[in-house]
Design a protein around this motif. Structure first.
Motif, PDB file in Angstrom:
ATOM      1  N   ALA A   1       0.840  -1.203   0.000  1.00  0.00           N
ATOM      2  CA  ALA A   1       0.000   0.000   0.000  1.00  0.00           C
ATOM      3  C   ALA A   1       0.870   1.247   0.000  1.00  0.00           C
ATOM      4  CB  ALA A   1      -0.921   0.011   1.214  1.00  0.00           C
ATOM      5  N   VAL A   2       0.292   2.313  -0.505  1.00  0.00           N
ATOM      6  CA  VAL A   2       0.974   3.609  -0.547  1.00  0.00           C
ATOM      7  C   VAL A   2       0.264   4.559   0.416  1.00  0.00           C
ATOM      8  CG1 VAL A   2       1.660   5.558  -1.973  1.00  0.00           C
ATOM      9  CG2 VAL A   2       1.658   3.261  -2.942  1.00  0.00           C
ATOM     10  N   ARG A   3       1.013   5.062   1.369  1.00  0.00           N
ATOM     11  CA  ARG A   3       0.455   6.041   2.306  1.00  0.00           C
ATOM     12  C   ARG A   3       0.699   7.435   1.763  1.00  0.00           C
ATOM     13  NH1 ARG A   3       2.544   7.274   8.493  1.00  0.00           N
ATOM     14  NH2 ARG A   3       1.051   8.939   8.946  1.00  0.00           N
ATOM     15  N   ARG A   4      -0.342   8.250   1.719  1.00  0.00           N
ATOM     16  CA  ARG A   4      -0.242   9.603   1.180  1.00  0.00           C
ATOM     17  C   ARG A   4      -0.325  10.623   2.303  1.00  0.00           C
ATOM     18  NH1 ARG A   4      -2.798   6.519  -2.573  1.00  0.00           N
ATOM     19  NH2 ARG A   4      -2.114   6.737  -4.744  1.00  0.00           N
ATOM     20  N   VAL A   5       0.587  11.593   2.252  1.00  0.00           N
ATOM     21  CA  VAL A   5       0.632  12.668   3.240  1.00  0.00           C
ATOM     22  C   VAL A   5       0.222  13.964   2.548  1.00  0.00           C
ATOM     23  CG1 VAL A   5       2.083  13.925   4.869  1.00  0.00           C
ATOM     24  CG2 VAL A   5       2.486  11.497   4.463  1.00  0.00           C
ATOM     25  N   PRO A   6      -0.745  14.698   3.075  1.00  0.00           N
ATOM     26  CA  PRO A   6      -1.162  15.962   2.440  1.00  0.00           C
ATOM     27  C   PRO A   6      -0.011  16.950   2.345  1.00  0.00           C
ATOM     28  CG  PRO A   6      -2.731  15.277   4.131  1.00  0.00           C
ATOM     29  CD  PRO A   6      -1.529  14.401   4.286  1.00  0.00           C
ATOM     30  N   PHE A   7      -0.021  17.731   1.290  1.00  0.00           N
ATOM     31  CA  PHE A   7       0.991  18.767   1.132  1.00  0.00           C
ATOM     32  C   PHE A   7       0.748  19.864   2.160  1.00  0.00           C
ATOM     33  CE2 PHE A   7       3.173  22.398  -0.633  1.00  0.00           C
ATOM     34  CZ  PHE A   7       4.303  21.834  -1.219  1.00  0.00           C
ATOM     35  N   PRO A   8       1.774  20.285   2.884  1.00  0.00           N
ATOM     36  CA  PRO A   8       1.566  21.321   3.917  1.00  0.00           C
ATOM     37  C   PRO A   8       1.189  22.656   3.300  1.00  0.00           C
ATOM     38  CG  PRO A   8       3.915  20.891   3.613  1.00  0.00           C
ATOM     39  CD  PRO A   8       3.191  19.860   2.806  1.00  0.00           C
ATOM     40  N   GLU A   9       0.016  23.128   3.596  1.00  0.00           N
ATOM     41  CA  GLU A   9      -0.460  24.425   3.129  1.00  0.00           C
ATOM     42  C   GLU A   9      -0.273  25.460   4.233  1.00  0.00           C
ATOM     43  OE1 GLU A   9      -1.392  25.179   0.190  1.00  0.00           O
ATOM     44  OE2 GLU A   9      -1.634  23.203  -0.721  1.00  0.00           O
ATOM     45  N   PRO A  10       0.024  26.708   3.872  1.00  0.00           N
ATOM     46  CA  PRO A  10       0.207  27.745   4.895  1.00  0.00           C
ATOM     47  C   PRO A  10      -1.088  28.027   5.640  1.00  0.00           C
ATOM     48  CG  PRO A  10       0.098  28.723   2.712  1.00  0.00           C
ATOM     49  CD  PRO A  10       0.149  27.231   2.506  1.00  0.00           C
ATOM     50  N   ALA A  11      -0.933  28.384   6.890  1.00  0.00           N
ATOM     51  CA  ALA A  11      -2.105  28.722   7.694  1.00  0.00           C
ATOM     52  C   ALA A  11      -2.775  29.987   7.145  1.00  0.00           C
ATOM     53  CB  ALA A  11      -1.704  28.936   9.147  1.00  0.00           C
ATOM     54  N   VAL A  12      -4.088  30.005   7.189  1.00  0.00           N
ATOM     55  CA  VAL A  12      -4.832  31.156   6.695  1.00  0.00           C
ATOM     56  C   VAL A  12      -4.662  32.319   7.673  1.00  0.00           C
ATOM     57  CG1 VAL A  12      -7.104  32.025   6.075  1.00  0.00           C
ATOM     58  CG2 VAL A  12      -6.494  29.652   5.565  1.00  0.00           C
ATOM     59  N   GLU A  13      -4.175  33.438   7.168  1.00  0.00           N
ATOM     60  CA  GLU A  13      -3.954  34.598   8.014  1.00  0.00           C
ATOM     61  C   GLU A  13      -5.271  35.330   8.247  1.00  0.00           C
ATOM     62  OE1 GLU A  13      -0.971  37.020   6.267  1.00  0.00           O
ATOM     63  OE2 GLU A  13       0.623  35.524   6.470  1.00  0.00           O
ATOM     64  N   THR A  14      -5.594  35.549   9.508  1.00  0.00           N
ATOM     65  CA  THR A  14      -6.856  36.212   9.861  1.00  0.00           C
ATOM     66  C   THR A  14      -6.690  37.716  10.045  1.00  0.00           C
ATOM     67  OG1 THR A  14      -6.452  35.761  12.208  1.00  0.00           O
ATOM     68  CG2 THR A  14      -7.706  34.116  10.958  1.00  0.00           C
ATOM     69  N   THR A  15      -5.447  38.199  10.030  1.00  0.00           N
ATOM     70  CA  THR A  15      -5.203  39.631  10.194  1.00  0.00           C
ATOM     71  C   THR A  15      -4.341  40.140   9.053  1.00  0.00           C
ATOM     72  OG1 THR A  15      -3.228  39.239  11.551  1.00  0.00           O
ATOM     73  CG2 THR A  15      -5.354  39.441  12.711  1.00  0.00           C
ATOM     74  N   PHE A  16      -4.469  41.438   8.766  1.00  0.00           N
ATOM     75  CA  PHE A  16      -3.625  42.064   7.756  1.00  0.00           C
ATOM     76  C   PHE A  16      -2.219  42.271   8.319  1.00  0.00           C
ATOM     77  CE2 PHE A  16      -7.893  43.498   6.458  1.00  0.00           C
ATOM     78  CZ  PHE A  16      -7.873  43.063   5.138  1.00  0.00           C
ATOM     79  N   ALA A  17      -1.225  42.120   7.461  1.00  0.00           N
ATOM     80  CA  ALA A  17       0.154  42.272   7.912  1.00  0.00           C
ATOM     81  C   ALA A  17       0.453  43.714   8.301  1.00  0.00           C
ATOM     82  CB  ALA A  17       1.119  41.802   6.822  1.00  0.00           C
ATOM     83  N   THR A  18      -0.106  44.670   7.556  1.00  0.00           N
ATOM     84  CA  THR A  18       0.140  46.085   7.814  1.00  0.00           C
ATOM     85  C   THR A  18      -1.140  46.878   7.601  1.00  0.00           C
ATOM     86  OG1 THR A  18       0.778  46.538   5.527  1.00  0.00           O
ATOM     87  CG2 THR A  18       2.539  45.860   7.032  1.00  0.00           C
ATOM     88  N   GLY A  19      -1.130  48.120   8.078  1.00  0.00           N
ATOM     89  CA  GLY A  19      -2.261  48.998   7.838  1.00  0.00           C
ATOM     90  C   GLY A  19      -2.451  49.301   6.371  1.00  0.00           C
ATOM     91  N   LEU A  20      -1.325  49.345   5.608  1.00  0.00           N
ATOM     92  CA  LEU A  20      -1.423  49.600   4.171  1.00  0.00           C
ATOM     93  C   LEU A  20      -2.188  48.476   3.480  1.00  0.00           C
ATOM     94  CD1 LEU A  20      -0.646  51.268   1.690  1.00  0.00           C
ATOM     95  CD2 LEU A  20       1.530  50.021   1.612  1.00  0.00           C
ATOM     96  N   ALA A  21      -1.911  47.232   3.865  1.00  0.00           N
ATOM     97  CA  ALA A  21      -2.633  46.103   3.280  1.00  0.00           C
ATOM     98  C   ALA A  21      -4.116  46.176   3.625  1.00  0.00           C
ATOM     99  CB  ALA A  21      -2.025  44.793   3.774  1.00  0.00           C
TER     100      ALA A  21
END
Length: 252
Positions: A180-200
């Motif tokens: 059997a082949v075990r499959r591991v999901p590709f690591p996706e970045p966490a969804v950011e809930t806040t803006f990085a800066t006020g400009l964004a």
């Protein structure tokens, strides 16, 4: 090896192309291993990593990886221009020499400076230059492929070579049935809930309102300044902007 055959015959649709590719992969993997007394696919299954095989990433994630670096100096007005397209970046980067990461498959722009990454930035004004983000130096393998293309124009190959003709699709060796082949999901970045800066955050508000902030009355601009000084949470900002401006439109 299989891609070369496409220069002689083109599949009718995506399903046929996938069928041709599957036939080629199964045929290749069913062949004898170069040094072991079993098929290639059996040797691969026996030596899988304990954690399993990592799945492919999404197309959007791949676009984030496929980038071409270039050293550029940010203009005094915190913009970077290329062939008529202008990108507004973080204000504190004005006048700095940065590493610009051009997207090969999208229009987004990332910037690296002092070990930190900023972005993505989208074109703020001006036309997006055609083919700008796919331009790159051809490798030796691609140059050899160009020679194969020219050679394919001079040769002929039966269509059954790629389609398999009337032959049934080959199956995997019986020795691989219990592996059997075990499959591991590709690591996706966490969804950011806040803006990085006020400009964004201000850019997102502009997109939500569909109008520049400079065209708003002074009390509305003061409301936005107060809101951004209080929080950079994406959901809260979107809700507060919607409550203030959309409710006003309904009253009008």
């Amino acid at each position: 090896m299989h891609e070369t055959l496409y220069h002689f015959h083109k599949p009718g649709d995506e399903a046929e192309a996938n069928l041709w590719l599957r036939r080629a992969l199964v045929t290749y993997n069913n062949a004898d291993h170069r040094s072991e007394p079993h098929a290639r696919i059996e040797d691969w299954l026996r030596h899988l990593p304990p954690d399993g095989v990592r799945a492919m990433c999404s197309w959007e994630r791949f676009c984030a990886f496929a980038r071409e670096p270039e050293r550029r100096t940010v203009a005094g007005d915190a913009t970077i221009s290329v062939e008529g397209a202008s990108y507004e970046v973080e204000p504190h980067l004005a006048g700095e020499t940065v590493t610009v990461l051009w997207g090969l498959f999208d229009q987004a722009l990332f910037i690296e400076h002092d070990g930190k990454r900023f972005g993505p930035f989208e074109p703020s004004r001006g036309a997006v230059p055609l083919y700008r983000y796919r331009k790159y130096q051809k490798s030796r393998a691609e140059e050899r492929l160009d020679k194969v293309v020219r050679l394919a124009d001079q040769l002929g190959l039966p269509r059954a070579t790629v389609s398999g003709g009337d032959r049934p699709l080959p199956s995997l060796p019986p020795s691989t049935a219990g592996l059997a082949v075990r499959r591991v999901p590709f690591p996706e970045p966490a969804v950011e809930t806040t803006f990085a800066t006020g400009l964004a955050a201000r850019r997102a508000i502009v997109e939500q309102l569909r109008r520049p902030l400079g065209a708003l009355p002074e009390e509305d601009r003061a409301f936005i300044d107060s809101l951004l000084s209080e929080t950079l949470d994406k959901a809260i900002i979107a809700d507060r902007i919607r409550d203030r401006f959309h409710a006003r439109r309904k009253e009008g």
